[in-house]
Design a protein around this motif. Structure first.
Motif, short mmCIF file in Angstrom:
data_model
loop_
_atom_site.label_atom_id
_atom_site.label_comp_id
_atom_site.label_asym_id
_atom_site.label_seq_id
_atom_site.Cartn_x
_atom_site.Cartn_y
_atom_site.Cartn_z
N LEU A 107 -8.96 12.97 18.63
CA LEU A 107 -9.33 14.38 18.79
C LEU A 107 -9.84 14.99 17.49
CD1 LEU A 107 -6.32 15.63 20.97
CD2 LEU A 107 -8.66 15.19 21.72
N MET A 108 -9.48 14.42 16.34
CA MET A 108 -9.92 14.97 15.06
C MET A 108 -11.01 14.14 14.39
SD MET A 108 -6.38 15.74 15.39
CE MET A 108 -5.37 14.90 14.19
N GLU A 109 -11.48 13.08 15.06
CA GLU A 109 -12.44 12.21 14.40
C GLU A 109 -13.76 12.91 14.10
OE1 GLU A 109 -14.43 7.74 14.65
OE2 GLU A 109 -13.54 8.62 16.46
N GLY A 110 -14.20 13.78 15.01
CA GLY A 110 -15.45 14.49 14.78
C GLY A 110 -15.39 15.34 13.53
N LEU A 111 -14.32 16.09 13.37
CA LEU A 111 -14.15 16.93 12.18
C LEU A 111 -14.07 16.04 10.94
CD1 LEU A 111 -11.89 20.01 11.77
CD2 LEU A 111 -11.73 18.17 10.11
N LEU A 112 -13.33 14.94 11.04
CA LEU A 112 -13.20 14.05 9.88
C LEU A 112 -14.56 13.51 9.45
CD1 LEU A 112 -11.58 12.34 7.86
CD2 LEU A 112 -11.37 10.60 9.65
N ARG A 113 -15.37 13.11 10.38
CA ARG A 113 -16.67 12.54 10.02
C ARG A 113 -17.58 13.58 9.38
NH1 ARG A 113 -17.40 7.47 10.84
NH2 ARG A 113 -15.99 6.30 12.21
N GLN A 114 -17.45 14.82 9.80
CA GLN A 114 -18.20 15.89 9.13
C GLN A 114 -17.76 16.01 7.67
OE1 GLN A 114 -17.85 19.61 11.27
NE2 GLN A 114 -18.26 18.62 13.25
N VAL A 115 -16.46 15.96 7.46
CA VAL A 115 -15.92 16.07 6.10
C VAL A 115 -16.37 14.90 5.24
CG1 VAL A 115 -13.79 16.03 4.73
CG2 VAL A 115 -13.93 17.47 6.78
N LEU A 116 -16.27 13.68 5.77
CA LEU A 116 -16.67 12.49 5.01
C LEU A 116 -18.15 12.56 4.63
CD1 LEU A 116 -14.78 9.67 6.96
CD2 LEU A 116 -14.17 10.66 4.75
N THR A 163 -8.18 22.92 8.76
CA THR A 163 -9.61 23.13 8.96
C THR A 163 -10.39 22.09 8.14
OG1 THR A 163 -9.82 24.62 7.08
CG2 THR A 163 -9.22 25.61 9.21
N ALA A 164 -11.71 22.08 8.35
CA ALA A 164 -12.56 21.14 7.61
C ALA A 164 -12.44 21.35 6.10
CB ALA A 164 -14.02 21.28 8.06
N ASP A 165 -12.39 22.60 5.67
CA ASP A 165 -12.27 22.89 4.23
C ASP A 165 -10.97 22.32 3.66
OD1 ASP A 165 -14.67 24.17 4.14
OD2 ASP A 165 -13.86 26.21 4.01
N GLU A 166 -9.89 22.46 4.39
CA GLU A 166 -8.60 22.00 3.92
C GLU A 166 -8.52 20.47 3.90
OE1 GLU A 166 -5.61 25.54 5.36
OE2 GLU A 166 -6.70 24.42 6.89
N TYR A 216 -13.13 35.97 9.75
CA TYR A 216 -13.56 35.17 8.59
C TYR A 216 -12.54 34.07 8.27
CZ TYR A 216 -14.41 34.28 3.58
OH TYR A 216 -14.64 33.69 2.36
N MET A 217 -11.27 34.38 8.36
CA MET A 217 -10.23 33.42 7.98
C MET A 217 -9.98 32.36 9.06
SD MET A 217 -9.29 34.07 4.92
CE MET A 217 -7.65 33.41 4.62
N LYS A 218 -10.33 32.66 10.31
CA LYS A 218 -10.06 31.71 11.39
C LYS A 218 -10.68 30.35 11.14
CE LYS A 218 -9.29 34.84 15.27
NZ LYS A 218 -9.87 35.44 16.50
N GLU A 219 -11.86 30.34 10.56
CA GLU A 219 -12.57 29.08 10.34
C GLU A 219 -12.20 28.41 9.01
OE1 GLU A 219 -14.51 27.78 12.69
OE2 GLU A 219 -13.92 29.50 13.91
N ARG A 220 -11.36 29.07 8.23
CA ARG A 220 -11.14 28.58 6.87
C ARG A 220 -9.74 28.07 6.58
NH1 ARG A 220 -15.25 31.89 7.08
NH2 ARG A 220 -17.02 31.55 5.67
N VAL A 221 -8.77 28.46 7.37
CA VAL A 221 -7.41 27.96 7.14
C VAL A 221 -6.73 27.67 8.47
CG1 VAL A 221 -7.08 29.12 4.92
CG2 VAL A 221 -6.46 30.31 7.03
N GLY A 240 0.82 -1.22 0.00
CA GLY A 240 0.00 0.00 0.00
C GLY A 240 0.84 1.25 0.00
N MET A 241 0.17 2.39 -0.08
CA MET A 241 0.83 3.68 0.00
C MET A 241 0.17 4.51 1.08
SD MET A 241 -0.59 5.83 -3.29
CE MET A 241 -0.41 7.42 -2.50
N VAL A 242 0.90 5.47 1.58
CA VAL A 242 0.43 6.31 2.69
C VAL A 242 0.40 7.76 2.24
CG1 VAL A 242 0.94 7.13 5.02
CG2 VAL A 242 1.33 4.72 4.43
N THR A 243 -0.68 8.44 2.59
CA THR A 243 -0.70 9.89 2.44
C THR A 243 -1.07 10.48 3.79
OG1 THR A 243 -1.54 11.75 1.13
CG2 THR A 243 -3.13 10.06 1.73
N THR A 244 -0.55 11.66 4.09
CA THR A 244 -0.75 12.25 5.41
C THR A 244 -1.49 13.58 5.30
OG1 THR A 244 1.38 13.39 5.31
CG2 THR A 244 1.35 11.19 6.30
N ILE A 245 -2.21 13.92 6.36
CA ILE A 245 -2.93 15.19 6.42
C ILE A 245 -2.45 15.96 7.64
CG2 ILE A 245 -5.18 16.30 6.72
CD1 ILE A 245 -6.47 14.05 5.23
#
Length: 568
Positions: free
Chosen positions: A162-171, A141-144, A526-531, A131-136
């Motif tokens: 700690l990031m699972e909630g955000l990830l599930r929103q994105v998915l 943020t959710a957008d990124e 405005y930018m705090k939530e986006r990047v 397999g191959m691995v990619t990292t985040i």
């Protein structure tokens, strides 16, 4: 003999200098000349024989020499694995990947975690089964996260709880149904990675026969142009670089033995090429012990160096500044240090000198250079410290500095774009052949976008052609921030540049033409939530009546930089 382009090939390849085509100067330069050959710089160190193997094959074979010694330990919890234990857990994880992935899957595992002992377990186990691995980046943020997941084509996720909630929103937003494993207890019922790899009833995977040219990792970088891109790196790139960079002329680790093992601080993020390759992979190759920290906290950073008697410390300039300027760091805390390795951004010579003066014992200051697209290429020789330079080319690497207009290779002392040719270069940018062609030319030279000079074999990065902003070693794309800002209803036009900052190196500043009334505070909110935090406009916001542009409408970023220099 180098291949020579025919006139028809030049026209087809160069027709324009627009996106997806090589600039004309680069194409013409592809016709080799003796003059160019004279100005190519070769490594002063003897070439080394490169392995024809995958990352797991190389690491596992060497780990037999120190199987009972610690491979990695969490600097907070004390959770740790020996080399033998790490390999066992990696192969258990590999069996899970084989079981979960459907037949024919590429086994693209996405790791969205903070630094932890399980990080190399997942990386090695995934690679071991082909397999191959990619990292985040765990600060995204959710957008990124959403944008990277859309591009990466991941098939399985490993996430920090700690990031699972955000990830599930994105998915859910992307309508992606991917298997999710958490590195610890999950609030959503996901399988716990730590429990799985500790279960001795779980089977081991067989190590797959994988071609060394297969992609091992895809790490995201802003590259030499534009938005973040997936940099596809083969097993051969990594294994070659491990052997090239760890030669005794340039690499400061002492050999591992029954009596001695290097303790190395793993504070640099493992999702980044510096943390995952230069720290993790080099440590595994050399048999060192990594003490990982999930985030930078001053007390833990200093405590690990002091209590674990860390002799070789990997740094980026902001960490270097902290060690030299913080009154909380005493000379006694630095007593174990004998080498400081610093990279990811240019190092102020004054900071390097300040560290050497503060430490109670002599310290060799090694500055190096590399990039995600080429891995490590330069390092200061152990016997020839030269502060202000990023070292000499490591074995098997060629370099040249070229005129940015003509592509002609320049003699020493002349400024131009740094180009590199190495066995450790990327295979391509993921789903972006145009950017690949813009970065690697016909003769196999990778154009870094950095302005450099070389003298006596030493290279120095003096500027950047590319417009990327380097914040604490991280690359920030101005066009990405501009795109976000232009979506604000009060923003008519915008240009973003980096402004110098003593601690961060650079900080993003936005020059905005307003459509309607808006305050700097409104824009900041405005930018705090986006990047991510390091992409925030901490260099400030300035309002203009119009942006400087040329006759074709192209933003003259140079003039914005001049404005910034007059208004620090």
């Amino acid at each position: 003999m180098k291949p020579v382009l025919t006139g028809a090939q030049i026209l087809r390849k160069c027709g324009t200098t627009g996106r997806g085509r090589l600039p004309l100067g680069r194409c013409v330069h592809s016709i080799a000349s003796k003059k160019e050959d004279e100005n190519i710089v070769y490594s002063p160190f003897p070439s080394v024989e490169l392995p024809n193997s995958t990352v797991p094959d190389l690491v596992f074979s060497r780990a037999r020499n120190w199987s009972t010694m610690d491979a990695i330990e969490c600097g907070i919890t004390g959770r740790k694995y020996t080399y033998g234990g790490m390999i066992d857990r990696a192969l258990r994880w590999g069996a899970v990947v084989n079981k979960v992935m459907p037949p024919g899957a590429r086994k693209n595992v996405v790791v969205y975690c903070k630094n932890a002992p399980e990080f190399p377990v997942v990386v090695l186990g995934t690679m071991a089964v082909g397999g191959m691995v990619t990292t985040i980046n765990h600060n995204f943020t959710a957008d990124e996260v959403s944008r990277q997941l859309e591009d990466a084509d991941g098939e399985l996720m490993v996430v920090d709880p700690l990031m699972e909630g955000l990830l599930r929103q994105v998915l859910a937003k992307l309508n992606l149904q991917l298997p999710v494993f958490t590195n610890g207890p999950s609030q959503f019922g996901s399988p716990n990675l730590q429990e799985i790899i500790e279960d001795t009833t779980k089977p081991f995977a067989e190590v797959a026969e994988t071609h060394p040219e297969s992609i091992a990792m895809m790490l995201y970088s802003s590259g030499t142009t534009g938005k973040p891109k997936g940099v596809a790196l083969s097993h051969r790139a990594f294994t070659s670089n491990m052997v090239m960079f760890t030669q005794p002329s340039v690499f400061a680790y002492r050999d591992t033995s029954a009596e001695y093992q290097e303790n190395i601080l793993g504070i640099l993020p493992f999702y980044h090429i510096y943390g995952t390759h230069v720290v993790n992979m080099f440590n595994l190759y050399k048999g060192a012990k990594t003490i990982s920290l999930p985030a930078f906290t001053p007390n833990d950073f200093v405590r690990i160096i002091r209590d674990h008697k860390v002799e070789v410390v990997h740094l980026v300039p902001p960490m270097l500044n902290f060690l030299t300027k913080s009154p909380a760091v005493t000379p006694k805390d630095l007593a174990s240090m004998r080498v400081a390795m610093c990279a990811a951004a240019p190092v102020p010579p004054s900071s390097a000198i300040a560290l050497k003066e503060k430490a109670p014992n002599p310290i060799l200051f090694q500055e190096g250079f590399g990039m995600t697209e080429a891995l490590g290429t330069h390092m200061t020789p152990l016997n020839l410290e030269r502060i202000g330079y990023c070292g000499k080319l490591v074995p098997n690497v060629e370099g040249k500095v070229v005129d940015t207009d003509t592509g002609e290779a320049l003699p020493e002392g002349r400024r131009g774009e740094l180009c590199i040719r190495s066995p450790s270069m990327m295979s391509h940018y993921h789903k972006n052949p145009e950017a690949t062609a813009e970065t690697i030319d016909f003769d196999g030279w990778l154009h870094t976008g950095d302005v450099a000079i070389h003298e006596d074999g030493f290279f120095s990065i003096v500027d950047r052609i590319k417009e990327l902003i380097k914040v604490k070693g991280y690359q920030v794309s101005p066009s990405e921030l501009e795109e976000k800002l232009l979506k604000h209803p009060a923003v008519m036009d915008v240009g973003v540049v980096g402004v110098e900052d003593e601690r961060a190196g650079e900080l993003p500043r936005a020059y905005i033409v307003r459509k309607t009334e808006v305050t700097p505070e409104d824009i900041m909110d405005y930018m705090k939530e986006r990047v991510a935090p390091y992409k925030q406009l901490k260099g400030g916001i300035r309002f203009l009546d119009a942006l400087p542009k040329n006759a074709t409408g192209k933003l003259l970023r140079r003039e914005l930089k001049e404005m910034a220099a007059q208004d620090p």
